[in-house]
Design a protein around this motif. Sequence first.
Motif, PDB file in Angstrom:
ATOM      1  N   LYS A 185       0.826  -1.205   0.000  1.00  0.00           N
ATOM      2  CA  LYS A 185       0.000   0.000   0.000  1.00  0.00           C
ATOM      3  C   LYS A 185       0.870   1.269   0.000  1.00  0.00           C
ATOM      4  CE  LYS A 185      -3.924   2.027   2.375  1.00  0.00           C
ATOM      5  NZ  LYS A 185      -4.916   1.862   3.416  1.00  0.00           N
ATOM      6  N   ARG A 186       1.923   1.260   0.811  1.00  0.00           N
ATOM      7  CA  ARG A 186       2.804   2.436   0.851  1.00  0.00           C
ATOM      8  C   ARG A 186       3.526   2.606  -0.474  1.00  0.00           C
ATOM      9  NH1 ARG A 186       7.404   4.452   5.118  1.00  0.00           N
ATOM     10  NH2 ARG A 186       7.847   6.334   3.953  1.00  0.00           N
ATOM     11  N   LEU A 187       4.013   1.522  -1.051  1.00  0.00           N
ATOM     12  CA  LEU A 187       4.675   1.621  -2.352  1.00  0.00           C
ATOM     13  C   LEU A 187       3.713   2.175  -3.384  1.00  0.00           C
ATOM     14  CD1 LEU A 187       7.061   1.162  -4.257  1.00  0.00           C
ATOM     15  CD2 LEU A 187       6.218  -1.156  -4.602  1.00  0.00           C
ATOM     16  N   TRP A 188       2.505   1.671  -3.408  1.00  0.00           N
ATOM     17  CA  TRP A 188       1.511   2.138  -4.368  1.00  0.00           C
ATOM     18  C   TRP A 188       1.292   3.638  -4.206  1.00  0.00           C
ATOM     19  CZ3 TRP A 188      -3.173   4.584  -4.435  1.00  0.00           C
ATOM     20  CH2 TRP A 188      -3.932   4.472  -5.593  1.00  0.00           C
ATOM     21  N   SER A 189       1.118   4.080  -2.959  1.00  0.00           N
ATOM     22  CA  SER A 189       0.835   5.483  -2.682  1.00  0.00           C
ATOM     23  C   SER A 189       2.009   6.395  -3.055  1.00  0.00           C
ATOM     24  CB  SER A 189       0.499   5.644  -1.197  1.00  0.00           C
ATOM     25  OG  SER A 189       0.360   6.998  -0.873  1.00  0.00           O
ATOM     26  N   ARG A 190       3.204   6.056  -2.608  1.00  0.00           N
ATOM     27  CA  ARG A 190       4.377   6.891  -2.878  1.00  0.00           C
ATOM     28  C   ARG A 190       4.736   6.884  -4.365  1.00  0.00           C
ATOM     29  NH1 ARG A 190       5.276  10.626   0.182  1.00  0.00           N
ATOM     30  NH2 ARG A 190       7.469  10.603  -0.349  1.00  0.00           N
ATOM     31  N   PHE A 191       4.676   5.732  -4.995  1.00  0.00           N
ATOM     32  CA  PHE A 191       4.994   5.613  -6.418  1.00  0.00           C
ATOM     33  C   PHE A 191       4.023   6.461  -7.231  1.00  0.00           C
ATOM     34  CE2 PHE A 191       5.516   3.658 -10.552  1.00  0.00           C
ATOM     35  CZ  PHE A 191       6.835   3.234 -10.570  1.00  0.00           C
ATOM     36  N   ARG A 192       2.749   6.327  -6.928  1.00  0.00           N
ATOM     37  CA  ARG A 192       1.746   7.081  -7.688  1.00  0.00           C
ATOM     38  C   ARG A 192       1.895   8.584  -7.483  1.00  0.00           C
ATOM     39  NH1 ARG A 192      -4.621   6.449  -8.747  1.00  0.00           N
ATOM     40  NH2 ARG A 192      -4.666   8.266 -10.072  1.00  0.00           N
ATOM     41  N   SER A 193       2.167   9.014  -6.250  1.00  0.00           N
ATOM     42  CA  SER A 193       2.288  10.453  -6.006  1.00  0.00           C
ATOM     43  C   SER A 193       3.541  11.037  -6.673  1.00  0.00           C
ATOM     44  CB  SER A 193       2.291  10.759  -4.511  1.00  0.00           C
ATOM     45  OG  SER A 193       3.493  10.346  -3.908  1.00  0.00           O
ATOM     46  N   GLN A 194       4.583  10.242  -6.821  1.00  0.00           N
ATOM     47  CA  GLN A 194       5.830  10.767  -7.377  1.00  0.00           C
ATOM     48  C   GLN A 194       6.007  10.503  -8.868  1.00  0.00           C
ATOM     49  OE1 GLN A 194       9.196   9.714  -4.900  1.00  0.00           O
ATOM     50  NE2 GLN A 194       8.033  10.164  -3.051  1.00  0.00           N
ATOM     51  N   ILE A 195       5.456   9.418  -9.367  1.00  0.00           N
ATOM     52  CA  ILE A 195       5.604   9.064 -10.779  1.00  0.00           C
ATOM     53  C   ILE A 195       4.353   9.440 -11.578  1.00  0.00           C
ATOM     54  CG2 ILE A 195       5.996   7.147 -12.408  1.00  0.00           C
ATOM     55  CD1 ILE A 195       8.448   7.725 -10.740  1.00  0.00           C
ATOM     56  N   GLY A 196       3.206   9.369 -10.919  1.00  0.00           N
ATOM     57  CA  GLY A 196       1.955   9.685 -11.608  1.00  0.00           C
ATOM     58  C   GLY A 196       1.216   8.456 -12.097  1.00  0.00           C
ATOM     59  N   LEU A 197       1.770   7.295 -11.849  1.00  0.00           N
ATOM     60  CA  LEU A 197       1.160   6.015 -12.224  1.00  0.00           C
ATOM     61  C   LEU A 197       1.263   5.071 -11.041  1.00  0.00           C
ATOM     62  CD1 LEU A 197       2.989   5.426 -15.630  1.00  0.00           C
ATOM     63  CD2 LEU A 197       0.609   6.125 -15.368  1.00  0.00           C
ATOM     64  N   THR A 198       0.379   4.107 -10.997  1.00  0.00           N
ATOM     65  CA  THR A 198       0.535   3.065  -9.994  1.00  0.00           C
ATOM     66  C   THR A 198       1.678   2.148 -10.433  1.00  0.00           C
ATOM     67  OG1 THR A 198      -0.995   1.534 -11.057  1.00  0.00           O
ATOM     68  CG2 THR A 198      -1.945   3.108  -9.472  1.00  0.00           C
ATOM     69  N   PRO A 199       2.280   1.428  -9.492  1.00  0.00           N
ATOM     70  CA  PRO A 199       3.348   0.509  -9.899  1.00  0.00           C
ATOM     71  C   PRO A 199       2.874  -0.531 -10.916  1.00  0.00           C
ATOM     72  CG  PRO A 199       3.341   0.773  -7.518  1.00  0.00           C
ATOM     73  CD  PRO A 199       2.129   1.472  -8.040  1.00  0.00           C
ATOM     74  N   LYS A 200       1.660  -1.016 -10.764  1.00  0.00           N
ATOM     75  CA  LYS A 200       1.161  -2.026 -11.698  1.00  0.00           C
ATOM     76  C   LYS A 200       1.031  -1.445 -13.108  1.00  0.00           C
ATOM     77  CE  LYS A 200      -2.393  -5.456 -12.434  1.00  0.00           C
ATOM     78  NZ  LYS A 200      -3.507  -6.193 -11.867  1.00  0.00           N
ATOM     79  N   ARG A 201       0.491  -0.245 -13.210  1.00  0.00           N
ATOM     80  CA  ARG A 201       0.340   0.397 -14.519  1.00  0.00           C
ATOM     81  C   ARG A 201       1.720   0.670 -15.143  1.00  0.00           C
ATOM     82  NH1 ARG A 201      -3.362   1.325 -18.633  1.00  0.00           N
ATOM     83  NH2 ARG A 201      -2.976   3.346 -19.552  1.00  0.00           N
ATOM     84  N   ALA A 202       2.651   1.122 -14.333  1.00  0.00           N
ATOM     85  CA  ALA A 202       4.005   1.376 -14.831  1.00  0.00           C
ATOM     86  C   ALA A 202       4.642   0.086 -15.337  1.00  0.00           C
ATOM     87  CB  ALA A 202       4.868   2.014 -13.738  1.00  0.00           C
ATOM     88  N   ALA A 203       4.465  -0.999 -14.593  1.00  0.00           N
ATOM     89  CA  ALA A 203       5.027  -2.288 -15.017  1.00  0.00           C
ATOM     90  C   ALA A 203       4.388  -2.745 -16.326  1.00  0.00           C
ATOM     91  CB  ALA A 203       4.839  -3.335 -13.927  1.00  0.00           C
ATOM     92  N   ARG A 204       3.083  -2.522 -16.474  1.00  0.00           N
ATOM     93  CA  ARG A 204       2.409  -2.882 -17.733  1.00  0.00           C
ATOM     94  C   ARG A 204       3.002  -2.089 -18.894  1.00  0.00           C
ATOM     95  NH1 ARG A 204      -3.597  -1.787 -17.429  1.00  0.00           N
ATOM     96  NH2 ARG A 204      -3.509  -2.553 -19.567  1.00  0.00           N
ATOM     97  N   LEU A 205       3.274  -0.801 -18.675  1.00  0.00           N
ATOM     98  CA  LEU A 205       3.863   0.020 -19.732  1.00  0.00           C
ATOM     99  C   LEU A 205       5.272  -0.442 -20.089  1.00  0.00           C
ATOM    100  CD1 LEU A 205       2.649   3.556 -18.667  1.00  0.00           C
ATOM    101  CD2 LEU A 205       2.137   2.407 -20.828  1.00  0.00           C
ATOM    102  N   VAL A 206       6.051  -0.803 -19.090  1.00  0.00           N
ATOM    103  CA  VAL A 206       7.402  -1.291 -19.355  1.00  0.00           C
ATOM    104  C   VAL A 206       7.342  -2.594 -20.146  1.00  0.00           C
ATOM    105  CG1 VAL A 206       9.495  -2.209 -18.262  1.00  0.00           C
ATOM    106  CG2 VAL A 206       8.444  -0.117 -17.385  1.00  0.00           C
TER     107      VAL A 206
END
Length: 151
Positions: A64-85
């Motif tokens: 939950k913390r990773l999801w929150s911090r990643f989204r606030s700083q990158i603009g995407l959730t980690p799962k969405r970012a991984a899908r894009l990669v």
Amino acid sequence: MEAGLRAATSWDETFTLAANALGRRLDARPPLDPEVTATWRRMVAGRGRIRVESLANEVGWSRKRLWSRFRSQIGLTPKRAARLVRFDHAAHLLASGGTAAHVAVASGYVDQPHLHREVKAFTGMTPTATAAAPWLAIDGAAWPAPPERRP
């Protein structure tokens, strides 16, 4: 900045003004958490084929913390970012002549229809049309090629 761009008398001057403005904006933003940076690097190294739970464990955060911090700083959730990669890797394999079936397996998709759905969702095009897309040839600055694809 807009007035300065209008007053520019050459392309060089225009690009210099734009680059300086972008540089000031980058300098003004807060730095990314080292854990967010490590997560992004791990995603890219794993070509998007790593579970968010594993990433959270690696950096010592809850999911939950990773999801929150990643989204606030990158603009995407980690799962969405991984899908894009993962999609980026697949698109480059398609552009290099790989068949959709081979690319699906090599990129971690369940099957060829899964690859097709993802490509369609991200681009609005089929895998064949995506393979011929000109943007695949010019994105080396944003998505540096892994060592095996570097000239």
